[in-house]
Design a protein around this motif. Structure first.
Motif, PDB file in Angstrom:
ATOM      1  N   LEU A  42       9.348  -2.635 -16.618  1.00 55.85           N
ATOM      2  CA  LEU A  42       9.035  -2.006 -17.893  1.00 55.85           C
ATOM      3  C   LEU A  42       7.554  -1.643 -17.976  1.00 55.85           C
ATOM      4  O   LEU A  42       7.199  -0.546 -18.415  1.00 55.85           O
ATOM      5  CB  LEU A  42       9.414  -2.934 -19.040  1.00 55.85           C
ATOM      6  N   ASN A  43       6.690  -2.533 -17.535  1.00 52.38           N
ATOM      7  CA  ASN A  43       5.247  -2.269 -17.577  1.00 52.38           C
ATOM      8  C   ASN A  43       4.881  -1.116 -16.652  1.00 52.38           C
ATOM      9  O   ASN A  43       4.025  -0.297 -16.983  1.00 52.38           O
ATOM     10  CB  ASN A  43       4.465  -3.528 -17.166  1.00 52.38           C
ATOM     11  N   ARG A  44       5.538  -1.063 -15.498  1.00 46.42           N
ATOM     12  CA  ARG A  44       5.259   0.030 -14.571  1.00 46.42           C
ATOM     13  C   ARG A  44       5.685   1.367 -15.171  1.00 46.42           C
ATOM     14  O   ARG A  44       5.015   2.391 -15.017  1.00 46.42           O
ATOM     15  CB  ARG A  44       5.990  -0.202 -13.246  1.00 46.42           C
ATOM     16  N   GLY A  45       6.797   1.362 -15.905  1.00 44.11           N
ATOM     17  CA  GLY A  45       7.264   2.582 -16.547  1.00 44.11           C
ATOM     18  C   GLY A  45       6.350   3.063 -17.649  1.00 44.11           C
ATOM     19  O   GLY A  45       6.348   4.249 -18.001  1.00 44.11           O
ATOM     20  N   VAL A  96       7.240  -5.950  -6.409  1.00 43.93           N
ATOM     21  CA  VAL A  96       8.666  -5.649  -6.328  1.00 43.93           C
ATOM     22  C   VAL A  96       9.006  -4.392  -7.125  1.00 43.93           C
ATOM     23  O   VAL A  96       9.787  -3.542  -6.681  1.00 43.93           O
ATOM     24  CB  VAL A  96       9.496  -6.841  -6.852  1.00 43.93           C
ATOM     25  N   ALA A  97       8.419  -4.247  -8.301  1.00 45.10           N
ATOM     26  CA  ALA A  97       8.740  -3.128  -9.192  1.00 45.10           C
ATOM     27  C   ALA A  97       8.525  -1.774  -8.523  1.00 45.10           C
ATOM     28  O   ALA A  97       9.208  -0.796  -8.854  1.00 45.10           O
ATOM     29  CB  ALA A  97       7.910  -3.225 -10.469  1.00 45.10           C
ATOM     30  N   MET A  98       7.596  -1.706  -7.576  1.00 49.67           N
ATOM     31  CA  MET A  98       7.319  -0.450  -6.878  1.00 49.67           C
ATOM     32  C   MET A  98       8.498   0.030  -6.041  1.00 49.67           C
ATOM     33  O   MET A  98       8.620   1.214  -5.750  1.00 49.67           O
ATOM     34  CB  MET A  98       6.107  -0.624  -5.949  1.00 49.67           C
ATOM     35  N   TYR A  99       9.344  -0.910  -5.634  1.00 46.15           N
ATOM     36  CA  TYR A  99      10.439  -0.578  -4.724  1.00 46.15           C
ATOM     37  C   TYR A  99      11.768  -0.373  -5.439  1.00 46.15           C
ATOM     38  O   TYR A  99      12.793  -0.171  -4.798  1.00 46.15           O
ATOM     39  CB  TYR A  99      10.582  -1.688  -3.675  1.00 46.15           C
ATOM     40  N   LEU A 100      11.749  -0.422  -6.764  1.00 44.28           N
ATOM     41  CA  LEU A 100      12.954  -0.219  -7.547  1.00 44.28           C
ATOM     42  C   LEU A 100      12.904   1.138  -8.247  1.00 44.28           C
ATOM     43  O   LEU A 100      11.832   1.713  -8.428  1.00 44.28           O
ATOM     44  CB  LEU A 100      13.092  -1.333  -8.588  1.00 44.28           C
ATOM     45  N   ASN A 101      14.069   1.629  -8.630  1.00 38.51           N
ATOM     46  CA  ASN A 101      14.173   2.849  -9.431  1.00 38.51           C
ATOM     47  C   ASN A 101      14.690   2.465 -10.810  1.00 38.51           C
ATOM     48  O   ASN A 101      15.883   2.163 -10.966  1.00 38.51           O
ATOM     49  CB  ASN A 101      15.140   3.851  -8.779  1.00 38.51           C
ATOM     50  N   GLU A 108       0.816  -1.215   0.000  1.00 34.28           N
ATOM     51  CA  GLU A 108       0.000   0.000   0.000  1.00 34.28           C
ATOM     52  C   GLU A 108       0.849   1.265   0.000  1.00 34.28           C
ATOM     53  O   GLU A 108       0.502   2.259  -0.640  1.00 34.28           O
ATOM     54  CB  GLU A 108      -0.923   0.007   1.233  1.00 34.28           C
ATOM     55  N   GLU A 109       1.971   1.239   0.731  1.00 36.81           N
ATOM     56  CA  GLU A 109       2.805   2.439   0.858  1.00 36.81           C
ATOM     57  C   GLU A 109       4.103   2.325   0.065  1.00 36.81           C
ATOM     58  O   GLU A 109       5.053   3.064   0.301  1.00 36.81           O
ATOM     59  CB  GLU A 109       3.105   2.726   2.333  1.00 36.81           C
ATOM     60  N   GLY A 110       4.165   1.393  -0.889  1.00 36.44           N
ATOM     61  CA  GLY A 110       5.406   1.135  -1.609  1.00 36.44           C
ATOM     62  C   GLY A 110       5.990   2.349  -2.295  1.00 36.44           C
ATOM     63  O   GLY A 110       7.179   2.658  -2.154  1.00 36.44           O
ATOM     64  N   ALA A 111       5.181   3.066  -3.061  1.00 35.08           N
ATOM     65  CA  ALA A 111       5.676   4.228  -3.800  1.00 35.08           C
ATOM     66  C   ALA A 111       6.173   5.306  -2.849  1.00 35.08           C
ATOM     67  O   ALA A 111       7.190   5.970  -3.111  1.00 35.08           O
ATOM     68  CB  ALA A 111       4.573   4.781  -4.702  1.00 35.08           C
ATOM     69  N   LYS A 112       5.478   5.469  -1.727  1.00 30.26           N
ATOM     70  CA  LYS A 112       5.883   6.484  -0.747  1.00 30.26           C
ATOM     71  C   LYS A 112       7.239   6.148  -0.129  1.00 30.26           C
ATOM     72  O   LYS A 112       8.109   7.017   0.024  1.00 30.26           O
ATOM     73  CB  LYS A 112       4.820   6.598   0.349  1.00 30.26           C
ATOM     74  N   ILE A 113       7.442   4.877   0.214  1.00 31.56           N
ATOM     75  CA  ILE A 113       8.712   4.455   0.810  1.00 31.56           C
ATOM     76  C   ILE A 113       9.861   4.689  -0.167  1.00 31.56           C
ATOM     77  O   ILE A 113      10.909   5.206   0.198  1.00 31.56           O
ATOM     78  CB  ILE A 113       8.648   2.972   1.222  1.00 31.56           C
TER      79      ILE A 113
END
Length: 294
Positions: free
Chosen positions: A289-292, A237-242, A208-213
């Motif tokens: 890639l999909n998240r981007g 997992v993708a939410m926690y990567l840059n 829930e807070e992945g993007a914020k972290i």
């Protein structure tokens, strides 16, 4: 001093992907053809060696969980030492998953034990919930540039909500406060890649807070558990990567026991581990890639 070890890990992720192979090796995981004629030490090391050789070019690093080795006494600790030595000989990045959390002279001895000598690793895991003075004794090693830590911040277990989600008077979760304190300690050692060598363990099972972290801990490199067996998915997992970096994703049983899941001949355990590591790497890469593209 600028951290060399975090730059090395960042580059490995660029070259080989985010997979961290967890060598949480139980005797129960080892095929009978290895176990039958060998001591526990020999069997564990031979199994680990097969996994390492099969995955070294498709994994960014290897995490060795000490509890599985301690449980077997001296034989297990010799296998632990042998495994770390072999990884070092192959110039592979090691994370010793020891989760130490004591202070003062005791912490100094833990630092000496796991940053030097028989049990030397590149990174170790720490539990900072006793306070920041539980981390300070490790800094003399970190400032030299070739060692790093991953501190527990927000973990992947259900019980994380018992303490880590408690809010302070400003409405911040305990894990928010801990993460920021660890990040601030590490900023003076930031690498050329833009991350500090004082990373955080951030589970991917509470999304829930992945993007914020990821946003407020921009310069913190993540060790991400929870993928696979604990229910975390590639898109989580993708939410926690840059852009596909800034963290490594651990898988232990999923890789070590891939040969059982696939119904393969046990003599193909290493081949199956490699296939699973590649599948995991590519699945996460596609999720990034999909998240981007969202």
């Amino acid at each position: 001093m600028r951290s060399r070890i975090i730059d090395k890990l960042y580059k490995r992720v660029e070259e080989r992907g985010v997979v961290c192979v967890g060598l949480d090796t139980s005797l129960d995981y080892i095929p009978k053809f290895i176990k039958n004629s060998k001591s526990a030490r020999e069997a564990i090391f031979e199994f680990n060696k097969g996994i390492i050789d099969a995955t070294e070019d498709v994994a960014s690093c290897f995490k060795v969980q000490i509890a599985y080795y301690e449980a077997l006494g001296i034989e297990g600790l010799l296998a632990y030492r042998d495994t770390l030595k072999y990884l070092k000989e192959k110039d592979l990045i090691t994370i010793a998953d020891i989760k130490r959390g004591d202070i003062a002279a005791t912490a100094k001895m833990y630092a000496k034990a796991h940053f030097e000598g028989d049990f030397e690793a590149d990174f170790i895991t720490l539990n900072p919930y006793m306070g920041m003075d539980s981390i300070e004794p490790y800094i003399s090693y970190i400032e030299k540039g070739d060692k790093g830590i991953f501190s527990l911040v927000r973990t992947s277990n259900e019980g994380a909500k018992d303490i880590e989600y408690i809010k302070d008077k400003d409405g911040k979760n305990v894990y928010d406060v801990v993460g920021k304190k660890v990040l601030d300690l590490g900023m003076k050692f930031i690498g050329g890649c833009g991350y500090t060598p004082m990373g955080g363990v951030i589970g991917c099972t509470h999304i829930e807070e992945g993007a914020k972290i990821r946003e407020y801990l921009k310069e913190m490199f993540f060790l991400i558990p929870g993928y696979g067996a604990q229910g975390g998915k590639a898109e989580d997992v993708a939410m926690y990567l840059n852009n596909g970096n800034g963290g490594v994703v651990n898988s232990s049983r999923g890789i070590l026991l891939a040969y059982r899941k696939n119904g393969a001949d046990e003599k193909d355990y290493a081949k199956c581990a490699r296939q699973e590591a590649i599948r995991m790497r590519d699945e996460i890469k596609m999720a990034v890639l999909n998240r981007g593209n969202l």
